[in-house]
Design a protein around this motif. Structure first.
Motif, PDB file in Angstrom:
ATOM      1  N   PHE A 110       9.088  -7.113   7.514  1.00 41.07           N
ATOM      2  CA  PHE A 110       9.688  -7.885   6.427  1.00 41.07           C
ATOM      3  C   PHE A 110      11.181  -8.070   6.667  1.00 41.07           C
ATOM      4  CE2 PHE A 110       5.978  -5.776   4.747  1.00 41.07           C
ATOM      5  CZ  PHE A 110       5.376  -6.752   3.973  1.00 41.07           C
ATOM      6  N   ALA A 111      11.694  -9.216   6.244  1.00 43.38           N
ATOM      7  CA  ALA A 111      13.126  -9.484   6.348  1.00 43.38           C
ATOM      8  C   ALA A 111      13.895  -8.788   5.234  1.00 43.38           C
ATOM      9  CB  ALA A 111      13.385 -10.988   6.304  1.00 43.38           C
ATOM     10  N   LYS A 112      13.273  -8.643   4.066  1.00 38.32           N
ATOM     11  CA  LYS A 112      13.944  -8.038   2.915  1.00 38.32           C
ATOM     12  C   LYS A 112      13.341  -6.664   2.609  1.00 38.32           C
ATOM     13  CE  LYS A 112      14.650 -12.535   0.753  1.00 38.32           C
ATOM     14  NZ  LYS A 112      14.224 -13.369  -0.380  1.00 38.32           N
ATOM     15  N   ARG A 113      14.212  -5.713   2.397  1.00 33.39           N
ATOM     16  CA  ARG A 113      13.762  -4.347   2.111  1.00 33.39           C
ATOM     17  C   ARG A 113      12.922  -4.278   0.841  1.00 33.39           C
ATOM     18  NH1 ARG A 113      14.628   0.696   3.933  1.00 33.39           N
ATOM     19  NH2 ARG A 113      14.316   2.375   2.457  1.00 33.39           N
ATOM     20  N   GLU A 114      13.309  -5.028  -0.193  1.00 32.72           N
ATOM     21  CA  GLU A 114      12.560  -4.976  -1.453  1.00 32.72           C
ATOM     22  C   GLU A 114      11.131  -5.509  -1.272  1.00 32.72           C
ATOM     23  OE1 GLU A 114      15.415  -8.535  -1.630  1.00 32.72           O
ATOM     24  OE2 GLU A 114      15.606  -6.412  -1.175  1.00 32.72           O
ATOM     25  N   ASP A 115      10.926  -6.455  -0.364  1.00 33.05           N
ATOM     26  CA  ASP A 115       9.574  -6.943  -0.083  1.00 33.05           C
ATOM     27  C   ASP A 115       8.750  -5.855   0.602  1.00 33.05           C
ATOM     28  OD1 ASP A 115      10.340  -9.347  -1.165  1.00 33.05           O
ATOM     29  OD2 ASP A 115      10.456 -10.415   0.748  1.00 33.05           O
ATOM     30  N   LEU A 158       6.455 -13.393   0.033  1.00 30.35           N
ATOM     31  CA  LEU A 158       7.355 -12.362   0.534  1.00 30.35           C
ATOM     32  C   LEU A 158       7.902 -12.770   1.895  1.00 30.35           C
ATOM     33  CD1 LEU A 158       5.376  -9.113  -0.377  1.00 30.35           C
ATOM     34  CD2 LEU A 158       7.094 -10.306  -1.727  1.00 30.35           C
ATOM     35  N   SER A 159       8.838 -12.011   2.399  1.00 29.11           N
ATOM     36  CA  SER A 159       9.494 -12.321   3.676  1.00 29.11           C
ATOM     37  C   SER A 159       8.748 -11.721   4.873  1.00 29.11           C
ATOM     38  CB  SER A 159      10.935 -11.811   3.641  1.00 29.11           C
ATOM     39  OG  SER A 159      10.950 -10.400   3.452  1.00 29.11           O
ATOM     40  N   LEU A 160       7.422 -11.766   4.852  1.00 24.59           N
ATOM     41  CA  LEU A 160       6.597 -11.206   5.925  1.00 24.59           C
ATOM     42  C   LEU A 160       6.712 -12.051   7.185  1.00 24.59           C
ATOM     43  CD1 LEU A 160       4.411  -9.105   6.764  1.00 24.59           C
ATOM     44  CD2 LEU A 160       2.720 -10.778   5.999  1.00 24.59           C
ATOM     45  N   CYS A 161       6.883 -11.391   8.312  1.00 25.93           N
ATOM     46  CA  CYS A 161       6.945 -12.074   9.604  1.00 25.93           C
ATOM     47  C   CYS A 161       5.568 -12.653   9.930  1.00 25.93           C
ATOM     48  CB  CYS A 161       7.353 -11.072  10.684  1.00 25.93           C
ATOM     49  SG  CYS A 161       7.507 -11.790  12.322  1.00 25.93           S
ATOM     50  N   ASN A 203      12.136  -7.462  15.521  1.00 26.78           N
ATOM     51  CA  ASN A 203      12.885  -6.295  15.050  1.00 26.78           C
ATOM     52  C   ASN A 203      14.246  -6.680  14.482  1.00 26.78           C
ATOM     53  OD1 ASN A 203      10.771  -4.670  15.831  1.00 26.78           O
ATOM     54  ND2 ASN A 203      11.698  -4.112  17.770  1.00 26.78           N
ATOM     55  N   GLU A 204      14.845  -7.726  15.015  1.00 29.42           N
ATOM     56  CA  GLU A 204      16.150  -8.169  14.526  1.00 29.42           C
ATOM     57  C   GLU A 204      16.029  -8.958  13.221  1.00 29.42           C
ATOM     58  OE1 GLU A 204      19.604 -11.229  15.942  1.00 29.42           O
ATOM     59  OE2 GLU A 204      18.716  -9.945  17.473  1.00 29.42           O
ATOM     60  N   GLY A 205      15.064  -9.858  13.153  1.00 25.64           N
ATOM     61  CA  GLY A 205      14.916 -10.714  11.985  1.00 25.64           C
ATOM     62  C   GLY A 205      14.143 -10.101  10.835  1.00 25.64           C
ATOM     63  N   TRP A 206      13.262  -9.153  11.151  1.00 26.07           N
ATOM     64  CA  TRP A 206      12.412  -8.505  10.147  1.00 26.07           C
ATOM     65  C   TRP A 206      12.470  -6.989  10.360  1.00 26.07           C
ATOM     66  CZ3 TRP A 206      11.285 -12.944  12.799  1.00 26.07           C
ATOM     67  CH2 TRP A 206      11.037 -14.083  12.046  1.00 26.07           C
ATOM     68  N   ILE A 255      -4.102  -8.969   1.186  1.00 33.01           N
ATOM     69  CA  ILE A 255      -2.752  -8.772   1.723  1.00 33.01           C
ATOM     70  C   ILE A 255      -2.067 -10.112   1.947  1.00 33.01           C
ATOM     71  CG2 ILE A 255      -1.452  -7.998   3.756  1.00 33.01           C
ATOM     72  CD1 ILE A 255      -3.409  -5.634   3.920  1.00 33.01           C
ATOM     73  N   ALA A 256      -2.792 -11.073   2.524  1.00 33.00           N
ATOM     74  CA  ALA A 256      -2.217 -12.396   2.775  1.00 33.00           C
ATOM     75  C   ALA A 256      -1.793 -13.067   1.466  1.00 33.00           C
ATOM     76  CB  ALA A 256      -3.214 -13.271   3.518  1.00 33.00           C
ATOM     77  N   ALA A 257      -2.610 -12.952   0.443  1.00 34.06           N
ATOM     78  CA  ALA A 257      -2.270 -13.547  -0.851  1.00 34.06           C
ATOM     79  C   ALA A 257      -1.049 -12.860  -1.463  1.00 34.06           C
ATOM     80  CB  ALA A 257      -3.460 -13.453  -1.800  1.00 34.06           C
ATOM     81  N   PHE A 258      -0.998 -11.533  -1.373  1.00 34.08           N
ATOM     82  CA  PHE A 258       0.129 -10.779  -1.925  1.00 34.08           C
ATOM     83  C   PHE A 258       1.429 -11.137  -1.215  1.00 34.08           C
ATOM     84  CE2 PHE A 258       2.904  -7.036  -2.049  1.00 34.08           C
ATOM     85  CZ  PHE A 258       2.965  -6.796  -3.416  1.00 34.08           C
ATOM     86  N   CYS A 259       1.358 -11.313   0.110  1.00 32.52           N
ATOM     87  CA  CYS A 259       2.556 -11.544   0.917  1.00 32.52           C
ATOM     88  C   CYS A 259       2.953 -13.015   1.016  1.00 32.52           C
ATOM     89  CB  CYS A 259       2.344 -10.972   2.314  1.00 32.52           C
ATOM     90  SG  CYS A 259       2.222  -9.180   2.352  1.00 32.52           S
TER      91      CYS A 259
END
Length: 112
Positions: free
Chosen positions: A64-69, A43-46, A14-17, A36-40
């Motif tokens: 995700f760590a980044k909101r845009e991701d 991306l900053s997926l945990c 929750n803190e990092g992502w 989904i795995a290929a798309f992410c």
């Protein structure tokens, strides 16, 4: 509760992502999971997410760590924003109390 050394905790996730999207688990078939795995991949997926139950249906929470991701994921695969404060704890760890955090904040503001 004990944890394995180096394992991501829920609080650590929750803190990092902090930007999290919940999606019905029934939508994540094996073929869809590969997409989904290929798309992410970039991306900053945990590496670890969690699951919650809302109205008798399981949801997979992608963190995700980044909101845009998270926004890109939401636009591509659907789902809805998940507030980690709405997740149950203890014996009720798996429940999603949708809107609980927002209701608490509104109640605090009304008291001021």
């Amino acid at each position: 509760m004990s944890y394995r050394k180096g394992e991501l905790t829920t609080a650590g996730i929750n803190e990092g992502w902090p930007h999290q999207i919940a999606r019905l688990s029934s939508l994540g078939t094996m073929k869809q999971a590969d997409v989904i795995a290929a798309f992410c991949a970039n991306l900053s997926l945990c590496p670890r997410g969690h699951t919650v139950v809302w109205e008798g249906e399981w949801h997979r929470v992608y963190c995700f760590a980044k909101r845009e991701d998270a926004e890109a994921f939401l636009e591509r695969f659907g789902g809805e924003w998940f507030d980690p404060r709405d997740k149950g704890s203890g014996h009720y760890w798996h429940f999603w109390y949708k809107g609980r955090a927002a209701a608490k904040e509104a109640k605090k503001r009304a008291r001021r």
